[in-house]
Design a protein around this motif. Structure first.
Motif, PDB file in Angstrom:
ATOM      1  N   UNK A 283       0.831  -1.205   0.000  1.00  0.00           N
ATOM      2  CA  UNK A 283       0.000   0.000   0.000  1.00  0.00           C
ATOM      3  C   UNK A 283       0.866   1.256   0.000  1.00  0.00           C
ATOM      4  N   UNK A 284       0.289   2.376  -0.478  1.00  0.00           N
ATOM      5  CA  UNK A 284       1.047   3.627  -0.375  1.00  0.00           C
ATOM      6  C   UNK A 284       1.213   4.016   1.094  1.00  0.00           C
ATOM      7  N   UNK A 285       2.226   4.824   1.369  1.00  0.00           N
ATOM      8  CA  UNK A 285       2.462   5.248   2.758  1.00  0.00           C
ATOM      9  C   UNK A 285       1.405   6.256   3.188  1.00  0.00           C
ATOM     10  N   UNK A 286       0.793   5.987   4.344  1.00  0.00           N
ATOM     11  CA  UNK A 286      -0.159   6.962   4.888  1.00  0.00           C
ATOM     12  C   UNK A 286       0.296   7.482   6.243  1.00  0.00           C
ATOM     13  N   UNK A 287       1.140   6.673   6.920  1.00  0.00           N
ATOM     14  CA  UNK A 287       1.575   7.075   8.255  1.00  0.00           C
ATOM     15  C   UNK A 287       3.092   7.190   8.312  1.00  0.00           C
ATOM     16  N   UNK A 288       3.546   7.954   9.285  1.00  0.00           N
ATOM     17  CA  UNK A 288       4.944   7.909   9.684  1.00  0.00           C
ATOM     18  C   UNK A 288       4.941   7.318  11.081  1.00  0.00           C
ATOM     19  N   UNK A 289       5.440   6.100  11.213  1.00  0.00           N
ATOM     20  CA  UNK A 289       5.397   5.439  12.515  1.00  0.00           C
ATOM     21  C   UNK A 289       6.661   5.746  13.295  1.00  0.00           C
ATOM     22  N   UNK A 290       6.501   6.008  14.584  1.00  0.00           N
ATOM     23  CA  UNK A 290       7.699   6.240  15.392  1.00  0.00           C
ATOM     24  C   UNK A 290       7.593   5.539  16.734  1.00  0.00           C
ATOM     25  N   UNK A 291       8.746   5.103  17.226  1.00  0.00           N
ATOM     26  CA  UNK A 291       8.865   4.533  18.565  1.00  0.00           C
ATOM     27  C   UNK A 291       9.517   5.602  19.427  1.00  0.00           C
ATOM     28  N   UNK A 292       8.913   5.877  20.557  1.00  0.00           N
ATOM     29  CA  UNK A 292       9.367   6.980  21.401  1.00  0.00           C
ATOM     30  C   UNK A 292      10.519   6.561  22.312  1.00  0.00           C
ATOM     31  N   UNK A 293      11.656   7.241  22.158  1.00  0.00           N
ATOM     32  CA  UNK A 293      12.783   7.063  23.078  1.00  0.00           C
ATOM     33  C   UNK A 293      13.257   8.461  23.455  1.00  0.00           C
ATOM     34  N   UNK A 294      12.660   9.049  24.493  1.00  0.00           N
ATOM     35  CA  UNK A 294      12.998  10.434  24.844  1.00  0.00           C
ATOM     36  C   UNK A 294      14.490  10.616  25.083  1.00  0.00           C
ATOM     37  N   UNK A 295      15.014  11.697  24.506  1.00  0.00           N
ATOM     38  CA  UNK A 295      16.409  12.057  24.765  1.00  0.00           C
ATOM     39  C   UNK A 295      17.432  11.269  23.955  1.00  0.00           C
ATOM     40  N   UNK A 296      16.990  10.359  23.096  1.00  0.00           N
ATOM     41  CA  UNK A 296      17.945   9.561  22.320  1.00  0.00           C
ATOM     42  C   UNK A 296      18.786  10.473  21.412  1.00  0.00           C
ATOM     43  N   UNK A 297      20.095  10.292  21.441  1.00  0.00           N
ATOM     44  CA  UNK A 297      20.975  11.226  20.733  1.00  0.00           C
ATOM     45  C   UNK A 297      21.045  10.988  19.231  1.00  0.00           C
ATOM     46  N   UNK A 298      20.621   9.797  18.809  1.00  0.00           N
ATOM     47  CA  UNK A 298      20.544   9.535  17.373  1.00  0.00           C
ATOM     48  C   UNK A 298      19.173   8.971  17.064  1.00  0.00           C
ATOM     49  N   UNK A 299      18.616   9.364  15.949  1.00  0.00           N
ATOM     50  CA  UNK A 299      17.332   8.813  15.523  1.00  0.00           C
ATOM     51  C   UNK A 299      17.607   7.684  14.539  1.00  0.00           C
ATOM     52  N   UNK A 300      17.003   6.530  14.786  1.00  0.00           N
ATOM     53  CA  UNK A 300      17.113   5.436  13.822  1.00  0.00           C
ATOM     54  C   UNK A 300      16.046   5.637  12.752  1.00  0.00           C
ATOM     55  N   UNK A 301      16.475   5.598  11.497  1.00  0.00           N
ATOM     56  CA  UNK A 301      15.553   5.808  10.376  1.00  0.00           C
ATOM     57  C   UNK A 301      15.514   4.521   9.554  1.00  0.00           C
TER      58      UNK A 301
END
Lengths: 495, 463
Positions: A283-301
């Motif tokens: 399906x086409x993308x409708x959401x941007x899903x994220x897992x919350x890790x407050x203060x994490x110094x790098x974002x995993x993409x």
């Protein structure tokens, strides 16, 4: 020295014309101890390569015993070293519904006691041969192998035969193993990469798909596992028709078959090769899903979608397109995100063609405060495959690089064994690598461009982020890539 | 599926396979690597070893400089410098080193920095040997011609990201750094972790890069190894052509550093922010690489935590079910090694409980040593691993690295016989003596890395 390899058809490759030739940089005035310009001028030009050697590809031989057991052999004689292992054709994709983690625990249980030996006695018996085996479980199968000196092959096979044919499945070992597994999942939840992967697989394959759950299982499902379920998995999936003995190294095919007969010839069982998982929808993308890790110094993409199953006619063309996009260090994605912008230590992309349709993935861990710009670049690079088509130089570099790296990638018997196991899981012929090279050679620029546009279309790419929630809201929210949706660590949509 | 090749894997110590290069009882011919060593006029050492198994050649250069040689305020510099070596030189365009080799079909292509040395390597199809020599000689001789502050700035960012990946966002990363710094207080050159501190990485300047290059990157402080399918005479001529005319400089002096001694037990209690399970780490200073005790320590670490039947695993994971994992290791280093034990707790188990258990087990070893069977199994394991390492001509712990490693630490690329003799000398009694002398409770650092109590336990499944 004996020639071990059947060399593939000599590739008619022009000497590498893919080197970027830049204007020689201006010499700064402060060059130290300059040698006379003329004596060093030969350095200004990249040397011409010598005539290419014949391409040496790994070769595998195959035999089958009367009971259906497959024997796969790759002979390498230089060192008295042999990798012997068992390839099982069922993996985590065969976990029963609602019982994720079954395959992983079932295979791990084999080493917890077999043939009348308990965990410790069994481990010491392997230890006497200089090894501590572990089992690697993947979605499409599992491999239990050891690398031993040639002189230790027979006792190693005797132990492996016990482990595969006569596992104890003691209840107390199962209870301990289950607790270890639950604790292991808790441990993994500390790793941003693991969180991203869980959310990613669920987003790409959809809840309930055989490829959508992690191999180790989920806490809720593992805590419900029972010994009968695990033994049931073993009975259903482990048997001579569904298993291969893989031998790589200092043994001939005849020797390997002889040993296979000796240790596995009278093995009986009804297990058969499992079917491939169904193809997921895209399906086409409708959401941007994220897992919350407050203060994490790098974002995993993680960016991706369902890709291809092994053996699909587009496989090599996609491999070439993915290599140009993000497969090599010198790929568009990495040269942009790492080398031009300094956003990351590395960004890459790969197509994982499995027995069923596998994931096509691009990923990176980026400095938290450039999460938005980095995500923008991922999608810019995807869109650019259309607006800046793959050049002939990019294509030929990827082609030459992939083909010519084959010999160097098969130096080790463990790698040969793992590759043979992978061919077995995916039901591929033993000359697959020769055919891969042929298809890599044949893929036309038009095909590679078509496949790049078809599969690496930004609109169909799911996007998963693990990082600081406020920062993701602020930086990714405005990019209009979809509805920001927080998912919990098991990847299910949160409230 | 191609793994991403990173331009600077930070090898913490020597790659495992080669570090455990612990050969066989018999003097088996498979173990010695036939080679030739000679030195160019400018001081560059050259090691050649022919291996015709596959039509590939490994080119591998060790510069005899590592994090040990950094100056105060510049921790992480040797590794940051390693990144600069991939950024282009006088005759090689900017930032094409890796991509150029990649597209020729190179494998095992990287550079790594340890405390003791920095290495650069690639395995190429045999017809591209000259290309590899051209690239390596240009950065050895002409790196500074094209150095710019902008190039440095980008790599500072890349390395800071590498640190975030391996330290800040890695379970126990910050905690382990604290432990390391307690083992080697300033001004010991091992004090800064190899990756360095964020502040020091920020502070580096283009002038620092130039000075470091001039001081340490002379041919006289480097060794070039070529292993694989090549013609010896032609290759010697090529080596002379590409490296013979590079500037000559005196071999730099190795700094003399007094060994560290721990006067008392240091206890660190760290609030772990990344990992979800508590971890106990214990670390002791241990004799340097290639000493007899370094081999004894290897054997002990194997007996403690390798395999299900190993002492700590059996007691803590199987029998008492208090631990999730156990790892013991002797990290062999040039100045002083580190013996460490890491135990990850099961949920709900305290690190203090783990410490009591580990101490009780170590007391047994201090009292009785280990059994001859455990020693024999460790030897068989090392034999197999050593042979395994010889399958690759290049890369981490392949043949070229093995030759280089022996050469760097002992001056003899063919040191293998003497290396293995150390393992033959290990006895139950020598293990006991090692444990008594070096693994003393009053001379160690103990780290308790404990996550906050509300760390996620089982995630909720929302159907």
């Amino acid at each position: 020295m004996r020639r071990l390899f059947v060399s593939a058809s000599l590739l008619a490759l022009a000497s590498c014309a893919s080197t970027p030739v830049a204007a020689p940089p201006a010499t700064p005035p402060a060059a130290e101890a300059p040698a006379p310009q003329d004596s060093e001028s030969f350095r200004a030009k990249m040397p011409e390569p010598a005539k290419p050697p014949d391409l040496v590809l790994p070769t595998f031989e195959q035999a089958q015993l009367d009971n259906g057991l497959t024997v796969l052999v790759a002979t390498r004689r230089q060192l008295p070293l042999v990798s012997v292992g068992i390839a099982f054709s069922a993996g985590s994709a065969q976990d029963p519904a609602g019982a994720a983690g079954t395959a992983d625990i079932a295979y791990k249980m084999l080493l917890e006691g077999a043939g009348g030996k308990d965990t410790i006695t069994l481990d010491n018996a392997f230890g006497d041969l200089g090894v501590s085996p572990s089992v690697g479980v993947t979605p499409d199968g599992a491999f239990l192998g050891v690398q031993v000196l040639t002189g230790n092959v027979q006792p190693a096979l005797a132990l492996l035969a016990d482990v595969v044919r006569k596992p104890t499945f003691a209840p107390k070992d199962f209870e301990r193993r289950k607790k270890q597994q639950l604790a292991d999942i808790v441990r993994r939840l500390g790793s941003p990469g693991f969180l991203a992967q869980q959310a990613y697989l669920k987003a790409v394959f959809g809840e309930g798909h055989p490829y959508a759950h992690p191999t180790v299982g989920t806490p809720a499902e593992v805590s419900q596992l029972t010994l009968p379920t695990v033994q049931g998995f073993y009975r259903k999936h482990v048997g001579p028709k569904a298993t291969a003995l893989v031998v790589a190294g200092d043994l001939s095919k005849d020797q390997a078959v002889e040993l296979a007969k000796k240790y596995f010839g009278d093995w009986k069982g009804t297990a058969v090769l499992p079917p491939a998982p169904p193809a997921p929808s895209v399906p086409p993308r409708e959401q941007v899903r994220y897992v919350s890790k407050p203060g994490l110094e790098q974002t995993t993409v993680m960016v991706g979608r369902p890709g291809l199953a092994a053996g699909h006619p587009d496989e090599e063309a996609l491999e070439l397109a993915t290599t140009v996009f993000g497969g090599f260090f010198g790929s568009r994605l990495n040269m942009n995100l790492r080398e031009a912008k300094g956003y990351t230590y590395g960004a890459g992309a790969s197509s994982d063609a499995r027995l069923g349709v596998g994931p096509l993935t691009a990923q990176s861990a980026v400095r938290a405060n450039v999460t938005g710009p980095a995500v923008t670049e991922f999608f810019r690079e995807l869109a650019d495959l259309r607006s800046r088509p793959i050049t002939s130089q990019e294509l030929e570099s990827a082609r030459e690089g992939l083909i010519r790296s084959f010999p160097g990638n098969f130096e080790r018997v463990s790698g040969l064994g793992a590759s043979a196991a992978s061919l077995f899981y995916k039901r591929l012929p033993m000359d697959e690598f020769t055919r891969t090279v042929e298809r890599l050679e044949k893929a036309t620029p038009a095909e590679v461009q078509r496949v790049a546009e078809a599969y690496l279309d930004p609109a169909a790419m799911q996007l998963i982020l693990v990082g600081d929630p406020d920062l993701i809201q602020t930086q990714v929210g405005p990019l209009h890539l979809g509805t920001l949706t927080k998912v919990d660590v098991a990847g299910a949509a949160g409230k | 599926m191609k793994a991403l090749v990173a331009a600077a894997a930070l090898a913490l110590g020597f790659p495992v396979l080669a570090q455990e290069a612990k050969p066989l009882d018999s003097s088996r011919k498979e173990l010695s690597i036939p080679h030739e060593k000679y030195t160019l006029k400018n001081g560059l050492e050259v090691i050649l070893s022919v291996d015709r198994k596959l039509p590939v050649v490994a080119v591998n250069i060790w510069y005899h400089v590592g994090a040990f040689n950094e100056v105060p305020g510049r921790t992480g510099f040797a590794h940051l410098f390693e990144h600069m070596m991939f950024q282009g030189s006088k005759h090689v365009p900017d930032d094409v080193h890796i991509s150029l080799l990649e597209q020729l079909g190179a494998t095992d292509l990287n550079g790594t920095t340890s405390f003791d040395r920095t290495n650069y390597f690639e395995t190429v199809p045999s017809n591209h040997l000259e290309t590899a020599l051209w690239l390596e000689s240009d950065r050895m001789g002409f790196l500074l011609d094209t150095l710019t502050p902008e190039k440095l700035q980008t790599q500072q960012e890349v390395v800071k990201n590498e640190r975030r990946l391996g330290t800040e966002t890695e379970p126990y990363g910050i905690a382990q750094e604290k432990l390391w710094q307690a083992l080697f207080p300033t001004p010991h050159p091992y004090h800064g972790a190899i990756i360095g501190s964020m502040a020091d990485l920020e502070a580096a300047t283009a002038e620092d890069v130039k000075a470091f290059f001039r001081q340490w990157y002379a041919p006289s402080n480097a060794t070039l190894a070529i292993v694989g399918d090549f013609d010896v005479e032609k290759t010697k001529a090529l080596v002379e052509k590409y490296f013979g005319s590079l500037r000559s400089a005196a071999k730099p002096e190795k700094p003399q550093v007094a060994p560290v001694k721990l006067a008392k037990e240091v206890v660190i209690r760290h609030d772990e922010q990344v990992a979800t399970l508590p971890m106990l780490s214990m670390a002791w200073l241990s004799p340097a690489y290639f000493t007899q005790e370094d081999a004894t320590a290897d054997v002990l670490s194997t007996a403690l935590t390798t395999g299900r039947a190993s002492r700590l695993y059996k007691r803590l994971v199987l029998e008492k079910q208090l631990a999730q994992s156990v790892t013991a290791s002797q990290q062999s280093l040039g100045a002083q090694s580190v013996f460490s034990i890491d135990v990850v707790a099961r949920p709900g188990v305290s690190t203090d409980t783990l410490q009591k258990e580990v101490d009780a087990l170590l007391d047994e070893v201090r009292k009785n040593g280990i059994t001859p069977q455990e020693i024999a199994r460790a030897r068989t394991r090392y034999d197999t691993q050593f042979l395994s390492g010889l399958q690759s001509i290049g890369g981490f712990g392949g043949k070229a690295d093995v030759l280089q490693n022996y050469n760097h630490f002992t001056g003899e690329p063919g040191y293998v016989e003497k290396d293995l003799a150390r393992y033959q000398s290990v006895t139950p009694d020598s293990v006991k003596r090692y444990a008594q002398e070096y693994l003393r409770p009053e001379a160690r650092v103990v780290l308790h890395a404990v996550p906050p109590p509300q760390a996620p336990a089982a995630p909720k499944e929302n159907k």
